[in-house]
Design an enzyme around this catalytic site. Structure first.
Site, PDB file in Angstrom:
ATOM      1  N   ALA A 161       0.838  -1.199   0.000  1.00 16.77           N
ATOM      2  CA  ALA A 161       0.000   0.000   0.000  1.00 16.77           C
ATOM      3  C   ALA A 161       0.875   1.252   0.000  1.00 16.77           C
ATOM      4  O   ALA A 161       0.602   2.221  -0.703  1.00 16.77           O
ATOM      5  CB  ALA A 161      -0.931   0.004   1.208  1.00 16.77           C
ATOM      6  N   GLU A 162       1.938   1.245   0.815  1.00 16.52           N
ATOM      7  CA  GLU A 162       2.934   2.298   0.767  1.00 16.52           C
ATOM      8  C   GLU A 162       4.321   1.725   0.986  1.00 16.52           C
ATOM      9  O   GLU A 162       4.486   0.736   1.723  1.00 16.52           O
ATOM     10  CB  GLU A 162       2.696   3.383   1.831  1.00 16.52           C
ATOM     11  CG  GLU A 162       1.770   4.497   1.412  1.00 16.52           C
ATOM     12  CD  GLU A 162       0.327   4.206   1.761  1.00 16.52           C
ATOM     13  OE1 GLU A 162      -0.550   4.976   1.353  1.00 16.52           O
ATOM     14  OE2 GLU A 162       0.089   3.200   2.444  1.00 16.52           O
ATOM     15  N   THR A 163       5.284   2.364   0.344  1.00 23.97           N
ATOM     16  CA  THR A 163       6.695   2.093   0.609  1.00 23.97           C
ATOM     17  C   THR A 163       7.328   3.387   1.091  1.00 23.97           C
ATOM     18  O   THR A 163       7.115   4.453   0.504  1.00 23.97           O
ATOM     19  CB  THR A 163       7.413   1.585  -0.654  1.00 23.97           C
ATOM     20  OG1 THR A 163       6.841   0.334  -1.051  1.00 23.97           O
ATOM     21  CG2 THR A 163       8.902   1.385  -0.409  1.00 23.97           C
ATOM     22  N   HIS A 203       1.209   3.857   8.684  1.00 22.64           N
ATOM     23  CA  HIS A 203       1.758   2.511   8.887  1.00 22.64           C
ATOM     24  C   HIS A 203       3.182   2.396   8.363  1.00 22.64           C
ATOM     25  O   HIS A 203       4.016   1.703   8.958  1.00 22.64           O
ATOM     26  CB  HIS A 203       0.828   1.448   8.278  1.00 22.64           C
ATOM     27  CG  HIS A 203       1.041   1.168   6.835  1.00 22.64           C
ATOM     28  ND1 HIS A 203       0.515   1.956   5.835  1.00 22.64           N
ATOM     29  CD2 HIS A 203       1.733   0.179   6.209  1.00 22.64           C
ATOM     30  CE1 HIS A 203       0.851   1.465   4.657  1.00 22.64           C
ATOM     31  NE2 HIS A 203       1.591   0.390   4.847  1.00 22.64           N
TER      32      HIS A 203
END
Length: 253
Positions: free
Chosen positions: A43-45, A72
């Site tokens: 979802a995110e890096t 997160h």
């Protein structure tokens, strides 16, 4: 470059929300970072500069776009680095701490403001008692947690609306949980985010005012699920959660 995969807002592997964490010695090119995030498909890096002293530059990318704030992946980054960390970001300076198996993050509060948005095309037949907007998210309140748990939004319709991001919440239905929520963000390439720290910057002030308490526990009721602890302090929200490192290695390109 060192690369980590971390499950955030959980004490167990393969739950919560997974994030990539890339450690940089110097600033990375935005196009390259976007390509890495698209390759990893989390979802995110997070990309954090660890060379030098002082605050560390931190940026977050979904598989499709750079975002202004991500909880997160910040939790995952702090978990990897350990101790007290100060990050410079598109949302200002963020102070975080990893201690005794928990990570706490000092984030800006994002109170939702009532709006006249019609969500009937996105969630046909679902009734909401309150509809609003936070800084970048549509925000809707249902009467029961069971409604939130069973939602199946029209993601094409949501993607076409404003920022293409929606928080839906309701009172909690389990002991020790004040509210449940889910977060859908096809506008930035994430159909449903498993656990969203930044969404709780809007959820915390709403539920604090509604429940008359500044210490809250939220459950994000996605398939992977996760727990977020919150403390509202003026115009800041202290978010807390746990994390598990699932993999670590080297990024060669």
């Amino acid at each position: 470059m060192r690369l980590y995969i971390v499950d955030a807002f959980t004490s167990e592997a393969f739950a919560g929300n997974s994030a990539g964490v890339v450690l940089l010695d110097s600033p990375g090119d935005a196009g390259w970072m976007q390509s890495v995030a698209a390759e990893l498909k989390h979802a995110e890096t997070a990309f954090v500069e660890v060379g030098g002293d002082g605050p560390k530059s931190l940026r977050w990318f979904t598989p499709e776009a750079e975002v202004d704030l991500c909880g997160h992946a910040t939790l995952a980054t702090t978990h990897v680095l350990g101790g007290e960390q100060t990050f410079t970001t598109r949302s200002g300076e963020l102070r975080c701490r990893a201690e005794d198996g928990w990570v706490s993050m000092d984030f800006p509060s994002d109170p939702p403001r009532e709006s006249d948005d019609d969500l009937s095309a996105i969630l046909p037949g679902v009734a909401f008692s309150y509809v609003a907007r936070s800084h970048q998210n549509l925000f809707a309140v249902a009467e029961k947690a069971s409604v939130v748990r069973s939602l199946e939004p029209d993601l094409v319709a949501l993607r076409a609306r404003w920022t293409g991001r929606l928080i839906v919440t309701a009172p909690g239905d389990a002991g020790g949980v004040d509210f449940v929520s889910r977060f859908f963000a096809p506008g930035v390439g994430v159909d449903e985010d498993p656990v969203t720290g930044s969404a709780h910057c809007a959820l915390a002030p709403y539920w604090a005012a509604r429940l008359g308490k500044d210490e809250l526990v939220g459950e994000q009721a996605s398939a992977r699920g996760g727990i977020v602890r919150m403390s509202l302090e003026g115009d800041r929200v202290l978010l807390s959660g746990q994390a598990v490192t699932v993999a670590s290695g080297e990024l060669h390109v």
